[in-house]
Design a protein around this motif. Structure first.
Motif, PDB file in Angstrom:
ATOM      1  N   ALA A 140       0.858  -1.189   0.000  1.00 21.93           N
ATOM      2  CA  ALA A 140       0.000   0.000   0.000  1.00 21.93           C
ATOM      3  C   ALA A 140       0.893   1.238   0.000  1.00 21.93           C
ATOM      4  CB  ALA A 140      -0.936  -0.045   1.202  1.00 21.93           C
ATOM      5  N   HIS A 141       0.596   2.227   0.842  1.00 20.18           N
ATOM      6  CA  HIS A 141       1.393   3.453   0.821  1.00 20.18           C
ATOM      7  C   HIS A 141       2.824   3.191   1.299  1.00 20.18           C
ATOM      8  CE1 HIS A 141       1.201   7.683  -0.046  1.00 20.18           C
ATOM      9  NE2 HIS A 141       1.748   8.013   1.109  1.00 20.18           N
ATOM     10  N   GLY A 142       3.011   2.115   2.034  1.00 19.13           N
ATOM     11  CA  GLY A 142       4.343   1.754   2.509  1.00 19.13           C
ATOM     12  C   GLY A 142       5.012   0.692   1.658  1.00 19.13           C
ATOM     13  N   PHE A 143       4.688   0.647   0.379  1.00 22.39           N
ATOM     14  CA  PHE A 143       5.214  -0.430  -0.464  1.00 22.39           C
ATOM     15  C   PHE A 143       6.742  -0.433  -0.531  1.00 22.39           C
ATOM     16  CE2 PHE A 143       5.346   2.959  -3.587  1.00 22.39           C
ATOM     17  CZ  PHE A 143       6.435   2.637  -4.395  1.00 22.39           C
ATOM     18  N   LEU A 144       7.386   0.718  -0.308  1.00 17.73           N
ATOM     19  CA  LEU A 144       8.845   0.770  -0.345  1.00 17.73           C
ATOM     20  C   LEU A 144       9.475  -0.101   0.741  1.00 17.73           C
ATOM     21  CD1 LEU A 144       9.217   4.570  -1.047  1.00 17.73           C
ATOM     22  CD2 LEU A 144       9.975   2.752  -2.570  1.00 17.73           C
ATOM     23  N   ASN A 145       8.751  -0.292   1.836  1.00 14.47           N
ATOM     24  CA  ASN A 145       9.211  -1.195   2.890  1.00 14.47           C
ATOM     25  C   ASN A 145       8.590  -2.581   2.781  1.00 14.47           C
ATOM     26  OD1 ASN A 145      10.904   0.661   4.287  1.00 14.47           O
ATOM     27  ND2 ASN A 145       9.136   1.563   5.303  1.00 14.47           N
ATOM     28  N   GLU A 146       7.511  -2.713   2.005  1.00 15.53           N
ATOM     29  CA  GLU A 146       6.793  -3.980   1.931  1.00 15.53           C
ATOM     30  C   GLU A 146       7.296  -4.899   0.826  1.00 15.53           C
ATOM     31  OE1 GLU A 146       2.367  -3.827   2.716  1.00 15.53           O
ATOM     32  OE2 GLU A 146       2.717  -1.731   2.194  1.00 15.53           O
ATOM     33  N   ASP A 147       7.627  -4.358  -0.324  1.00 11.92           N
ATOM     34  CA  ASP A 147       8.012  -5.161  -1.479  1.00 11.92           C
ATOM     35  C   ASP A 147       9.522  -5.006  -1.701  1.00 11.92           C
ATOM     36  OD1 ASP A 147       8.474  -6.289  -4.019  1.00 11.92           O
ATOM     37  OD2 ASP A 147       6.451  -5.783  -4.695  1.00 11.92           O
ATOM     38  N   LYS A 148      10.250  -6.091  -1.548  1.00 14.53           N
ATOM     39  CA  LYS A 148      11.715  -6.041  -1.656  1.00 14.53           C
ATOM     40  C   LYS A 148      12.192  -5.645  -3.047  1.00 14.53           C
ATOM     41  CE  LYS A 148      12.604  -9.382   2.039  1.00 14.53           C
ATOM     42  NZ  LYS A 148      13.191 -10.710   2.387  1.00 14.53           N
ATOM     43  N   ALA A 149      11.328  -5.747  -4.042  1.00 11.45           N
ATOM     44  CA  ALA A 149      11.729  -5.387  -5.407  1.00 11.45           C
ATOM     45  C   ALA A 149      11.647  -3.887  -5.662  1.00 11.45           C
ATOM     46  CB  ALA A 149      10.850  -6.119  -6.419  1.00 11.45           C
ATOM     47  N   ALA A 150      11.003  -3.126  -4.768  1.00 15.90           N
ATOM     48  CA  ALA A 150      10.694  -1.730  -5.056  1.00 15.90           C
ATOM     49  C   ALA A 150      11.942  -0.849  -5.089  1.00 15.90           C
ATOM     50  CB  ALA A 150       9.687  -1.193  -4.039  1.00 15.90           C
ATOM     51  N   VAL A 151      12.735  -0.854  -4.022  1.00 16.09           N
ATOM     52  CA  VAL A 151      13.906   0.032  -3.970  1.00 16.09           C
ATOM     53  C   VAL A 151      14.918  -0.319  -5.056  1.00 16.09           C
ATOM     54  CG1 VAL A 151      15.851   0.808  -2.562  1.00 16.09           C
ATOM     55  CG2 VAL A 151      13.569   0.652  -1.554  1.00 16.09           C
ATOM     56  N   PRO A 152      15.210  -1.606  -5.316  1.00 20.07           N
ATOM     57  CA  PRO A 152      16.102  -1.909  -6.443  1.00 20.07           C
ATOM     58  C   PRO A 152      15.581  -1.388  -7.779  1.00 20.07           C
ATOM     59  CG  PRO A 152      15.949  -3.811  -5.002  1.00 20.07           C
ATOM     60  CD  PRO A 152      14.930  -2.819  -4.515  1.00 20.07           C
ATOM     61  N   ALA A 153      14.265  -1.442  -7.996  1.00 16.80           N
ATOM     62  CA  ALA A 153      13.704  -0.935  -9.250  1.00 16.80           C
ATOM     63  C   ALA A 153      13.887   0.573  -9.363  1.00 16.80           C
ATOM     64  CB  ALA A 153      12.220  -1.301  -9.344  1.00 16.80           C
ATOM     65  N   ILE A 154      13.671   1.287  -8.267  1.00 15.55           N
ATOM     66  CA  ILE A 154      13.847   2.740  -8.276  1.00 15.55           C
ATOM     67  C   ILE A 154      15.319   3.087  -8.463  1.00 15.55           C
ATOM     68  CG2 ILE A 154      13.663   4.820  -6.850  1.00 15.55           C
ATOM     69  CD1 ILE A 154      11.101   3.602  -5.651  1.00 15.55           C
ATOM     70  N   THR A 155      16.189   2.345  -7.789  1.00 12.35           N
ATOM     71  CA  THR A 155      17.627   2.566  -7.931  1.00 12.35           C
ATOM     72  C   THR A 155      18.067   2.363  -9.377  1.00 12.35           C
ATOM     73  OG1 THR A 155      18.032   1.890  -5.639  1.00 12.35           O
ATOM     74  CG2 THR A 155      19.895   1.813  -7.160  1.00 12.35           C
ATOM     75  N   GLU A 156      17.584   1.297 -10.007  1.00 13.00           N
ATOM     76  CA  GLU A 156      17.938   1.028 -11.406  1.00 13.00           C
ATOM     77  C   GLU A 156      17.469   2.165 -12.295  1.00 13.00           C
ATOM     78  OE1 GLU A 156      17.641   0.194 -15.438  1.00 13.00           O
ATOM     79  OE2 GLU A 156      15.807   0.246 -14.211  1.00 13.00           O
ATOM     80  N   PHE A 157      16.260   2.652 -12.071  1.00  9.85           N
ATOM     81  CA  PHE A 157      15.753   3.754 -12.887  1.00  9.85           C
ATOM     82  C   PHE A 157      16.591   5.009 -12.712  1.00  9.85           C
ATOM     83  CE2 PHE A 157      13.300   7.654 -13.136  1.00  9.85           C
ATOM     84  CZ  PHE A 157      12.909   7.622 -14.472  1.00  9.85           C
ATOM     85  N   LEU A 158      16.911   5.352 -11.477  1.00  8.54           N
ATOM     86  CA  LEU A 158      17.607   6.606 -11.203  1.00  8.54           C
ATOM     87  C   LEU A 158      19.062   6.588 -11.668  1.00  8.54           C
ATOM     88  CD1 LEU A 158      16.188   7.411  -7.662  1.00  8.54           C
ATOM     89  CD2 LEU A 158      15.761   8.692  -9.753  1.00  8.54           C
ATOM     90  N   THR A 159      19.663   5.414 -11.752  1.00  5.89           N
ATOM     91  CA  THR A 159      21.065   5.335 -12.185  1.00  5.89           C
ATOM     92  C   THR A 159      21.213   4.993 -13.658  1.00  5.89           C
ATOM     93  OG1 THR A 159      21.127   3.006 -11.440  1.00  5.89           O
ATOM     94  CG2 THR A 159      21.909   4.689  -9.891  1.00  5.89           C
ATOM     95  N   ARG A 160      20.109   4.791 -14.332  1.00  6.06           N
ATOM     96  CA  ARG A 160      20.163   4.468 -15.746  1.00  6.06           C
ATOM     97  C   ARG A 160      20.638   5.686 -16.549  1.00  6.06           C
ATOM     98  NH1 ARG A 160      14.506   3.161 -18.003  1.00  6.06           N
ATOM     99  NH2 ARG A 160      14.505   1.813 -16.164  1.00  6.06           N
ATOM    100  N   ALA A 161      21.444   5.462 -17.552  1.00  3.38           N
ATOM    101  CA  ALA A 161      21.892   6.563 -18.400  1.00  3.38           C
ATOM    102  C   ALA A 161      20.710   7.160 -19.129  1.00  3.38           C
ATOM    103  CB  ALA A 161      22.934   6.073 -19.393  1.00  3.38           C
ATOM    104  N   SER A 162      20.616   8.476 -19.117  1.00  6.42           N
ATOM    105  CA  SER A 162      19.501   9.162 -19.770  1.00  6.42           C
ATOM    106  C   SER A 162      19.680   9.088 -21.279  1.00  6.42           C
ATOM    107  CB  SER A 162      19.424  10.615 -19.328  1.00  6.42           C
ATOM    108  OG  SER A 162      19.192  10.696 -17.944  1.00  6.42           O
TER     109      SER A 162
END
Length: 264
Positions: free
Chosen positions: A242-264
């Motif tokens: 839910a609103h705390g999915f960043l702590n609930e789903d272990k795949a969330a932070v790695p997905a955000i990290t991959e997006f933010l470090t991807r070459a534009s």
């Protein structure tokens, strides 16, 4: 950790971690003294600039109207203070609203933009200000029910767990001795209530990732889809939680990290 004069306020901030630069903008009622597991995980991948927003935590709390433009300009001025010209930005919940306004007012400061459990405001924004003056139990019960899995049927089948969640919610934020804390929190909620990006969000021309929880009654799937349809080239990913999915789903932070470090 340092304080700095940012526009009209004395603001508390931290620079932690190592790696590419990331400006982290936290959510409603957030205080860096209250730790969230996912926040420290970011330190392993980024040099993170994080801070208590005006009205919150250890930052100054002037008793006047706060606008979303104030919050966005605070973020840009903080980047100036620490000598950052540009950075990736992660805005979580209310921080996602601030990040939208930052992208509107200061687009040249952002390399990549991630919005987590955010919404574009207007009819997609839940009226949290209405809860501000409610009794603690009503607030805690309402917030629990904004996890769309916590239906009346679920509560009837799990009365002890429901009671535990309500009691945890009632304790959250307790023990704050700052006499201006309630006022500052209300001023932030007033700014949140005014946020409505529907008419201009399609003007954002940055790499944008949208990340949400499937059962979130605040950053709803409908609000996420609205933004995804209007921000050209944006990516939308939904996670278990839910609103705390960043702590609930272990795949969330790695997905955000991959997006933010991807070459534009």
């Amino acid at each position: 950790m340092p304080f700095g004069q940012v526009r009209d306020i004395n603001l508390y901030y931290e620079v932690v971690g190592s790696g590419p630069r990331l400006l982290f903008i936290n959510g409603t009622g957030a205080d860096l003294r209250r730790k969230q597991p996912y926040v420290d995980t970011l330190n392993d991948h980024f040099t993170v600039l994080r801070y208590d927003q005006r009205g919150l935590g250890q930052t100054e709390k002037p008793d006047r109207h706060y606008s979303m433009a104030d919050y966005a300009d605070d973020a840009a001025a903080l980047m100036d203070l620490v000598g950052w010209d540009r950075a990736a930005v992660l805005g979580v919940s209310f921080g996602g609203s601030v990040a939208q306004e930052l992208a509107r007012r200061h687009p040249d400061r952002i390399t990549r933009l991630a919005l987590a459990c955010a919404n574009p405001g207007g009819p997609y924004g839940y009226p949290l200000l209405d809860l501000h003056h409610k009794d603690p139990e009503t607030r805690a019960r309402t917030m629990m029910e904004l996890d769309l899995r916590k239906t009346p049927e679920w509560q009837a089948a799990n009365p002890e767990k429901a009671r535990e969640l309500i009691e945890q919610g009632m304790k959250r934020g307790g023990g704050n001795t700052d006499p201006n804390a309630a006022m500052g929190a209300r001023r932030q909620l007033e700014a949140r209530e005014e946020h409505d990006a529907r008419e201009w969000i399609d003007q954002i021309r940055l790499p944008v990732g949208l990340f949400g929880g499937r059962y979130d009654g605040l950053g709803t799937v409908e609000g996420q889809e609205f933004m995804a349809e209007r921000i050209k080239g944006s990516e939308l990913r939904l996670f278990e939680g839910a609103h705390g999915f960043l702590n609930e789903d272990k795949a969330a932070v790695p997905a955000i990290t991959e997006f933010l470090t991807r070459a534009s």
